[in-house]
Design an enzyme around this catalytic site. Sequence first.
Site, short mmCIF file in Angstrom:
data_model
loop_
_atom_site.label_atom_id
_atom_site.label_comp_id
_atom_site.label_asym_id
_atom_site.label_seq_id
_atom_site.Cartn_x
_atom_site.Cartn_y
_atom_site.Cartn_z
N CYS A 278 86.31 47.00 -33.27
CA CYS A 278 86.22 46.20 -32.07
C CYS A 278 85.10 46.91 -31.48
O CYS A 278 84.18 47.24 -31.83
CB CYS A 278 87.32 45.61 -31.30
SG CYS A 278 87.38 44.68 -30.36
N HIS B 257 90.88 42.87 -35.66
CA HIS B 257 93.10 43.67 -35.44
C HIS B 257 93.65 43.26 -36.58
O HIS B 257 93.60 41.86 -36.56
CB HIS B 257 92.83 44.03 -33.93
CG HIS B 257 91.80 44.42 -33.15
ND1 HIS B 257 91.90 46.23 -33.36
CD2 HIS B 257 91.37 44.02 -31.89
CE1 HIS B 257 90.99 45.93 -31.83
NE2 HIS B 257 91.04 45.16 -31.70
#
Length: 482
Positions: A331, A428
């Site tokens: 991310c 994630h």
Amino acid sequence: MTKAIMIQGTGSNVGKSMLVAGLCRAAQRRGLSVAPFKPQNMSNNAAVTLDGGEIGRAQALQALASGLAPHTDMNPVLLKPETDVGSQVVVQGRRIATVKAREYATLKPTLMASVLESFDRLKTRHDLVIVEGAGSPAEVNLRHGDIANMGFAEAANVPVILCGDIDRGGVIAQVVGTQTVMSEADNALVSGFMINKFRGDPSLFDDGYQMIANHTGWVGFGVCPWFKDAWRLPAEDALDIRSGPQNGGLKIVCLTLSRIANFDDMDPLAQEPGVSMVMLKAGEVIPADADLVIVPGSKSTRGDLAFLRDQGWDVDLMAHYRRGGHVLGICGGYQMLGTVIRDPDGIEGTAGESTGLGLLDVTTDMISDKRLTEVRAVHAASDLPFEGYEIHIGRTEGRDCQRPFAFVDGNAEGAQSADGRVTGSYLHGMFADDAWRAAFLAGFGVTGSGVGYADGVQRALDDLADHMETHLDVAGIFAAAR
């Protein structure tokens, strides 16, 4: 009629989240339909909900303990710090503003309607709602307009049990002092107290426990010893970040950024017997024997990129790469690995652009649209499917995206360097998928662990409930609900 009970603490990080998770599992095992609720939370460790929003990670764990899917009503107000003085405000799962602390003091009273709306919806669907406070009701300077502690308890007419943390010392003063500074009306909402995190023989605190009862006149619900398997449960507070057991084998180093987000990505790796997971703190040097360095998610990508450089980790990363080491950016960490991060509208802080680490040939543009979704992906190199989630702003493009990390709904996701040693991804939660994690680690020579991460979390929740049933008056806590 649905009942509710609220667990508040004498301070932050006294163990409220874990106690609520244990109570949720205990209630669920009694056959009750139970749901967790936290009116206001502050955390950059968030979870994606089935209704397309986000809530604090602790409430997602509490939902799991309750046998439920996470829902935005379980945490209607989430504050995600972006700087030392400002936070993103998420209401019922959606970002509404980024404000400074003083501005939030003005905004906060207007959010009570949303808080009570979410609470009332939960009450219509469940037998029992277990509420978690935030910080401490002893912060009486924040009582006006409060939606997190006694302000909520008063508005919703929910009884309160106050929890003190004996591990940090001075627990008698914690509990008695909280009663002393609170108003008579707020004290009337308190049904009793309990003590958490005792190490050793709890009977040694019998006199102190009785002193608290005598001084306050409150009912005591018990002393809960330290729960040694707490590390097996996903943590929400950055204060709880810790390295895993040092087992030898594969050495993975994760950089603990100042605004680190979704750091529970590392939990499944830390529980692998063939892995030594190091959460590297500020001022520490990336060790020369690291096999893999992970640059994790961040709530302030450009700010944490500057923080990373302040630690000298950019130099360490380049040395690690030259030695043949691997790097994974997740991310915000993925964005940092590129060449440029542009934020012309100041979506994550001060407007401008930053030069990235240059380990991937990609660039990132911050955009206002936030992607919040659970995904099923397919690893590009192995064709193995795995599950994860996305929770990010920003669009990343560039030459290395032609070598994607994975495919999501047939679309390329992430990037890899030409030599395959640097990888970036927005996904994630990928390491919670047992089969994928095993395949990933096998690429580093770690084989045959057989660790079932999700099953291990469920067992830890059962053990936590057993632990609390043994040492606390759980039946009395439930009886105090109204």
